[in-house]
Design a protein around this motif. Structure first.
Motif, PDB file in Angstrom:
ATOM      1  N   ASN A 151     -14.523  -5.224  16.476  1.00  0.00           N
ATOM      2  CA  ASN A 151     -14.352  -5.024  15.033  1.00  0.00           C
ATOM      3  C   ASN A 151     -13.106  -4.182  14.789  1.00  0.00           C
ATOM      4  O   ASN A 151     -12.501  -3.663  15.723  1.00  0.00           O
ATOM      5  N   ARG A 152     -12.779  -4.027  13.529  1.00  0.00           N
ATOM      6  CA  ARG A 152     -11.725  -3.088  13.108  1.00  0.00           C
ATOM      7  C   ARG A 152     -12.401  -1.958  12.328  1.00  0.00           C
ATOM      8  O   ARG A 152     -13.256  -2.218  11.481  1.00  0.00           O
ATOM      9  N   ASP A 153     -12.017  -0.724  12.603  1.00  0.00           N
ATOM     10  CA  ASP A 153     -12.594   0.379  11.840  1.00  0.00           C
ATOM     11  C   ASP A 153     -11.826   0.544  10.520  1.00  0.00           C
ATOM     12  O   ASP A 153     -10.936  -0.241  10.193  1.00  0.00           O
ATOM     13  N   GLU A 154     -12.166   1.599   9.789  1.00  0.00           N
ATOM     14  CA  GLU A 154     -11.581   1.792   8.454  1.00  0.00           C
ATOM     15  C   GLU A 154     -10.064   2.014   8.511  1.00  0.00           C
ATOM     16  O   GLU A 154      -9.369   1.854   7.518  1.00  0.00           O
ATOM     17  N   HIS A 155      -9.531   2.361   9.702  1.00  0.00           N
ATOM     18  CA  HIS A 155      -8.076   2.549   9.850  1.00  0.00           C
ATOM     19  C   HIS A 155      -7.413   1.318  10.466  1.00  0.00           C
ATOM     20  O   HIS A 155      -6.236   1.356  10.850  1.00  0.00           O
TER      21      HIS A 155
END
Ligand code: NDP
Length: 281
Positions: A232-236
């Motif tokens: 996944n990709r985090d909030e950054h």
């Protein structure tokens, strides 16, 4: 941090050395394992996956063919290509990169691949073989997780494994492989009530959901092994798994990171499946 890191990159490198040696041994019998990868359309993530798969073949001395088609390729044309590869003696493994364009029936395509060349392990025959305890070609990601557990000497017999995520490509085959290795398996999905009640009882937690950092330290029993399949990709915008690494690493006994965990093993087991398909000739 108390947990030992399960280094998927290192285990993948060691496994690839073994594959390379077996590829050389096959060459003495005049057999050169070959993988064909079919990619349709211009999904950027699929392009990256496919080029990594093809590159890895070269690294272990295998032959590979990449067939790229525009997004308007018809299902009939795709099935014709698969049929040709099924009958090509230089090709031992066939992989059709998913997802396919919406107008193509994914099930029909996966069933068209000869089960003997189905190196993704998604064909009904291979899924059924695993289910009934006679594994042939196994789904690469859970097969890779099994190798990681084996290399890390994590006991499976009698262990309680909780798998979060029940997809056909990860969660379900993972459950079958662990069950066969003697583990007691709990398979959770999006309808599971009180997920942490289950994960807290686990000796081994496998996270395969696709939700950034959803498994947190308070959901893990002290000393448990945690394998993170998620990408996944985090909030950054940074790559991360389904496991909140920082909090889980405080309590777990062993943990696989993202990146550098399951990802390199998935590609490696694709090579292993291609090798195994060629060795059966
Ligand atoms: P799918 O979307 O096909 O399946 C996700 C599963 O998670 C489903 O069974 C779903 O339940 C379940 N789920 C969703 N929300 C919850 C929740 N809140 N609690 C418990 N279970 C939940 O995903 P994939 O299996 O294809 O992939 C999972 C992750 O693994 C993704 O991040 C993907 O990118 C990654 N992946 C990584 C690979 C690698 O090489 N490292 C290879 C393949 C995948 P339900 O069945 O009820 O819908």
């Amino acid at each position: 941090m108390s947990a030992t890191i399960i280094d998927g990159k290192a285990i993948a490198a060691a496994t690839q050395l073994e594959i390379k040696a077996r590829v050389s041994a096959l060459a003495t019998r005049g057999i050169h394992p070959g993988l064909a990868v079919i990619l349709i359309g211009d999904n950027p993530a699929s392009h990256v996956y496919v080029s990594n798969k093809v590159k890895s073949c070269g690294a272990v001395g295998m032959h590979s063919v990449l067939e790229q088609y525009p997004v308007d390729l018809t299902e009939a044309e795709l099935l014709t290509r698969i049929d040709a590869l099924n009958n090509d003696p230089a090709i031992h493994g066939i992989l059709v990169q998913l997802p396919l364009p919406k107008y193509i029936d994914e099930h029909a395509v996966l069933e068209a691949i000869s089960p003997e060349k189905d190196v993704d392990g998604f064909h009904l025959i291979n899924a059924g073989a695993l289910m009934t305890g006679q594994p042939r070609l196994r789904a690469c990601t859970p097969y890779g997780v099994m190798k990681m557990l084996e290399h890390s000497h994590i006991p499976l017999r009698g262990a309680h494994a909780v798998i979060v995520g029940a997809s056909n490509i990860v969660g379900k085959p993972m459950a079958m492989m662990l069950l066969q290795a003697g583990a007691t398996v709990t398979l959770c999905n999006s309808k599971t009530r009180d997920l942490s009640h289950h994960t807290r009882q686990a000796d081994i937690v496998i996270a395969a959901v696709g939700r950034a950092k959803m498994i947190t330290g308070d959901m893990i029993r002290a000393g448990a092994t945690v394998i993170d399949v998620g990408i996944n990709r985090d909030e950054h915008g940074k790559l991360c798994g389904d496991v909140d690494f920082d909090s889980v690493a405080q309590v777990a006994g062993a943990i696989s990171p993202v990146p550098g965990g399951v990802g390199p093993m998935t590609i490696t087991m694709l090579l292993m499946n291609t090798l195994e398909a060629a060795e059966k000739l």
